[in-house]
Write a protein that holds these residues in place. Structure first.
Motif, PDB file in Angstrom:
ATOM      1  N   ALA A 111       7.866   4.426  -8.953  1.00  0.00           N
ATOM      2  CA  ALA A 111       9.110   4.503  -8.181  1.00  0.00           C
ATOM      3  C   ALA A 111       9.084   5.712  -7.250  1.00  0.00           C
ATOM      4  CB  ALA A 111      10.311   4.583  -9.123  1.00  0.00           C
ATOM      5  N   PHE A 112       8.613   6.855  -7.758  1.00  0.00           N
ATOM      6  CA  PHE A 112       8.580   8.042  -6.910  1.00  0.00           C
ATOM      7  C   PHE A 112       7.566   7.885  -5.786  1.00  0.00           C
ATOM      8  CE2 PHE A 112       6.882  12.159  -5.656  1.00  0.00           C
ATOM      9  CZ  PHE A 112       8.048  12.747  -5.185  1.00  0.00           C
ATOM     10  N   ALA A 113       6.396   7.339  -6.069  1.00  0.00           N
ATOM     11  CA  ALA A 113       5.376   7.169  -5.027  1.00  0.00           C
ATOM     12  C   ALA A 113       5.909   6.347  -3.868  1.00  0.00           C
ATOM     13  CB  ALA A 113       4.136   6.498  -5.633  1.00  0.00           C
ATOM     14  N   LEU A 114       6.644   5.295  -4.175  1.00  0.00           N
ATOM     15  CA  LEU A 114       7.167   4.418  -3.119  1.00  0.00           C
ATOM     16  C   LEU A 114       8.262   5.093  -2.303  1.00  0.00           C
ATOM     17  CD1 LEU A 114       7.193   1.046  -5.098  1.00  0.00           C
ATOM     18  CD2 LEU A 114       5.711   1.635  -3.169  1.00  0.00           C
ATOM     19  N   VAL A 115       9.158   5.822  -2.959  1.00  0.00           N
ATOM     20  CA  VAL A 115      10.238   6.454  -2.179  1.00  0.00           C
ATOM     21  C   VAL A 115       9.723   7.668  -1.411  1.00  0.00           C
ATOM     22  CG1 VAL A 115      12.086   5.608  -3.677  1.00  0.00           C
ATOM     23  CG2 VAL A 115      11.074   7.849  -4.143  1.00  0.00           C
ATOM     24  N   SER A 119      -2.859   0.311  -3.589  1.00  0.00           N
ATOM     25  CA  SER A 119      -1.790  -0.679  -3.723  1.00  0.00           C
ATOM     26  C   SER A 119      -1.005  -0.467  -5.009  1.00  0.00           C
ATOM     27  CB  SER A 119      -2.368  -2.096  -3.707  1.00  0.00           C
ATOM     28  OG  SER A 119      -3.041  -2.366  -4.931  1.00  0.00           O
ATOM     29  N   VAL A 120       0.164  -1.078  -5.063  1.00  0.00           N
ATOM     30  CA  VAL A 120       0.998  -1.006  -6.261  1.00  0.00           C
ATOM     31  C   VAL A 120       0.264  -1.598  -7.459  1.00  0.00           C
ATOM     32  CG1 VAL A 120       3.098  -1.937  -7.321  1.00  0.00           C
ATOM     33  CG2 VAL A 120       3.192  -0.931  -5.024  1.00  0.00           C
ATOM     34  N   ARG A 121      -0.455  -2.694  -7.257  1.00  0.00           N
ATOM     35  CA  ARG A 121      -1.197  -3.299  -8.368  1.00  0.00           C
ATOM     36  C   ARG A 121      -2.294  -2.368  -8.870  1.00  0.00           C
ATOM     37  NH1 ARG A 121      -1.238  -8.986  -5.330  1.00  0.00           N
ATOM     38  NH2 ARG A 121       0.841  -9.690  -5.966  1.00  0.00           N
ATOM     39  N   ILE A 177       0.853  -1.180   0.000  1.00  0.00           N
ATOM     40  CA  ILE A 177       0.000   0.000   0.000  1.00  0.00           C
ATOM     41  C   ILE A 177       0.891   1.233   0.000  1.00  0.00           C
ATOM     42  CG2 ILE A 177      -1.784   1.295   1.226  1.00  0.00           C
ATOM     43  CD1 ILE A 177      -2.731  -1.354   0.036  1.00  0.00           C
ATOM     44  N   ILE A 178       0.701   2.091  -0.960  1.00  0.00           N
ATOM     45  CA  ILE A 178       1.531   3.288  -1.070  1.00  0.00           C
ATOM     46  C   ILE A 178       1.176   4.230   0.079  1.00  0.00           C
ATOM     47  CG2 ILE A 178       2.065   5.294  -2.508  1.00  0.00           C
ATOM     48  CD1 ILE A 178       1.406   3.431  -4.943  1.00  0.00           C
ATOM     49  N   GLY A 211       1.666   3.158   3.224  1.00  0.00           N
ATOM     50  CA  GLY A 211       1.464   2.302   4.375  1.00  0.00           C
ATOM     51  C   GLY A 211       0.017   1.849   4.508  1.00  0.00           C
ATOM     52  N   PRO A 212      -0.229   0.799   5.305  1.00  0.00           N
ATOM     53  CA  PRO A 212      -1.579   0.201   5.403  1.00  0.00           C
ATOM     54  C   PRO A 212      -2.654   1.167   5.874  1.00  0.00           C
ATOM     55  CG  PRO A 212       0.076  -1.227   6.394  1.00  0.00           C
ATOM     56  CD  PRO A 212       0.771   0.060   6.099  1.00  0.00           C
ATOM     57  N   ASP A 213      -2.282   2.188   6.636  1.00  0.00           N
ATOM     58  CA  ASP A 213      -3.275   3.112   7.183  1.00  0.00           C
ATOM     59  C   ASP A 213      -3.451   4.376   6.344  1.00  0.00           C
ATOM     60  OD1 ASP A 213      -3.670   1.397   9.374  1.00  0.00           O
ATOM     61  OD2 ASP A 213      -1.939   2.269  10.420  1.00  0.00           O
ATOM     62  N   ALA A 214      -2.767   4.452   5.194  1.00  0.00           N
ATOM     63  CA  ALA A 214      -2.826   5.666   4.367  1.00  0.00           C
ATOM     64  C   ALA A 214      -4.218   5.850   3.764  1.00  0.00           C
ATOM     65  CB  ALA A 214      -1.784   5.591   3.260  1.00  0.00           C
TER      66      ALA A 214
END
Length: 511
Positions: A159-163, A342-344, A77-78, A80-83
């Motif tokens: 890539a940017f969303a995750l970092v 989520s990433v998917r 989850i981009i 974190g789970p609580d986002a």
């Protein structure tokens, strides 16, 4: 606390690209012919020397995204789970669509297939205007406007969303390299990356706005039966810049999202009209034949194999360069939208669904243009020679029986498309050149956004006045050259995170 004090200007990232841009602008006015000659030589060099890298990278990104989707990282989850999401799925899709290639499909959706239909690559041995040439033209539209360009955007934005959200790295393109080289990515090298990519996006945005100005001017002149010349084009540029700055002042939720949702509904209205008024059965038959050719030739055509090298550089590689020019800074905005999903889901919303939309648009718009051109003995193609490619879409809808009402709808949609897209990208550009941007304080001061908006408008008008469509196309490719290596770095970082199964040491996986 005032916005200016919370978000001071990042002086190198703000002033250096602005100074280079101003110098190029003055030089193009003072030495116009010489400037275009240098631009042409640089453009040819980029297409020849970097063409294989553009093509190979675009194809590799699609493979990478497929691997990411099925990997454990796909459940991440981009944020974190609580986002919590910023936007619901429909508004997310609409903003993403209008931020990326919305203006392009309006300008090129009707005009480009006519080039491929009536002047196909000699190596293929196709008779101009034939059914085989029509199939080639439509399959080429699928190639240029569906999976590959969206793959370029999706890799960079994911890539940017995750970092940014999961690793809590700064709002900077240098953050894309942290999974590769750690915190060393920040500092002078990172500042240099931001400077180069900001300049690249200004080039890409100016090229897109120039195309939008030409399309709008062509429609206004067609509707009013007059020639407005440069005064009309200046007026259009001023209206576009003023509109997206007003939208920027209202923020993401009201400004960009509201414009994008309206814009997306207008896109579907245009598609529906073309399908109902046009030769529907012939369009779907052409689309099915072209889909088979697109699938069977997907890898070689992406790489420019099996067609004339000059044709591939002028069309396919040009497009890949254009998408790369937009990708770095567009990634900042698209990545910002992804929190809470989520990433998917990100891959579905940024790659799969817009590609399906692009295929539907081309079935309706490019399909209508191709079939009507065949039925009129290249009558639509003659419009390009007589009035330029910006007039084709309006002549197409006249031929479909749309009349002034359809022309007015298209004009408004083109205008709204560029305003929505420019609003989003100027927002990202301004945030990149401002310090202190965080998920809780995501917007740069309006004054910074105004400077970049006006700068893009000036460059676009000078491009239109000095070198027309050819200059616009070259400017967008030149912006893609430096951006290419940034996006490759982003893809490598995404590959590293995929191998680890998570973006950071702290687990953030969720079902």
């Amino acid at each position: 606390m005032p916005a200016a004090s919370r978000h001071p200007i990042n002086r190198p990232v703000f002033f250096i690209p602005l100074a280079i841009l101003s110098a190029a602008l003055l030089l193009s006015i003072w030495q116009g012919d010489a400037f275009v000659a240098v631009e042409t030589a640089a453009n040819d060099w980029v297409l020849r020397q970097l063409g294989p890298v553009f093509a190979g990278a675009g194809l590799a990104f699609l493979v990478l995204l497929a691997v990411v989707a099925i990997s454990p990282l796909g459940k991440t989850i981009i944020g974190g789970p609580d986002a919590k999401p910023l936007l619901d799925r429909w508004r997310w899709f609409a903003v993403m669509l209008c931020t990326t290639i919305a203006t392009g499909i309006l300008f090129w959706g009707a005009a480009e297939p006519l080039f491929h239909l009536d002047t196909p690559p000699p190596m293929l041995g196709l008779q101009p205007g034939s059914d085989a040439a029509a199939t080639f033209a439509m399959s080429t539209m699928f190639l240029h406007w569906t999976l590959t360009p969206y793959g370029i955007y999706t890799v960079a934005a994911l890539a940017f969303a995750l970092v940014y959200y999961n690793r809590r790295e700064p709002f900077s393109l240098s953050s894309l390299f942290v999974p590769l080289i750690g915190k060393r990515a920040h500092g002078p090298v990172g500042t240099g990356i931001d400077i180069i990519c900001l300049y690249a996006l200004v080039a890409g945005m100016a090229a897109s706005m120039g195309a939008g100005i030409l399309a709008l001017a062509g429609g206004v002149e067609n509707l009013g039966h007059f020639t407005g010349g440069m005064p009309l084009r200046w007026l259009i540029a001023i209206l576009i810049v003023a509109s997206f700055l007003i939208s920027a002042a209202t923020g993401l939720q009201k400004g960009i999202a509201g414009l994008s949702v309206l814009n997306t509904w207008l896109f579907f209205a245009i598609i529906a009209f073309a399908l109902l008024a046009g030769p529907t059965a012939e369009m779907f038959g052409l689309s099915l034949r072209a889909s088979g050719e697109y699938i069977s030739t997907f890898v070689p055509r992406n790489l420019g194999i099996g067609v004339d090298p000059d044709w591939s550089r002028q069309w396919t590689i040009f497009y890949w360069g254009n998408w790369f020019a937009w990708a770095p800074v567009t990634a900042l905005f698209l990545g910002r939208l992804a929190v809470g999903y989520s990433v998917r889901e990100f891959i579905l919303m940024n790659l799969v669904l817009p590609s399906l939309f692009g295929a539907l648009w081309m079935t309706a718009i490019a399909g209508s243009a191709i079939i009507l051109d065949q039925q009129s003995a290249a009558g639509l193609y003659a419009t390009i020679a007589a009035k330029g490619p910006d007039a084709v879409l309006f002549h197409l809808f006249d031929a479909l029986g749309g009349g002034p009402a359809a022309t007015g709808l298209i004009l408004f949609t083109i205008f709204l498309s560029y305003v929505a897209g420019a609003d989003a990208n100027v927002s990202a550009m301004s945030a990149l050149s401002t310090r202190g941007i965080t998920p809780d304080a995501p917007e740069a001061p309006l004054a910074v956004q105004s400077v970049w908006g006006i700068a893009v408008g000036l460059v676009a008008v000078v491009l239109v006045a000095a070198s027309g469509l050819d200059g616009i196309r070259m400017m967008s490719v030149l912006g893609g050259a430096p951006a290419l290596f940034v996006i490759i770095g982003a893809a490598l970082s995404l590959a590293v995170m995929t191998l680890r199964g998570r973006p950071s040491a702290a687990p953030v996986l969720s079902d």
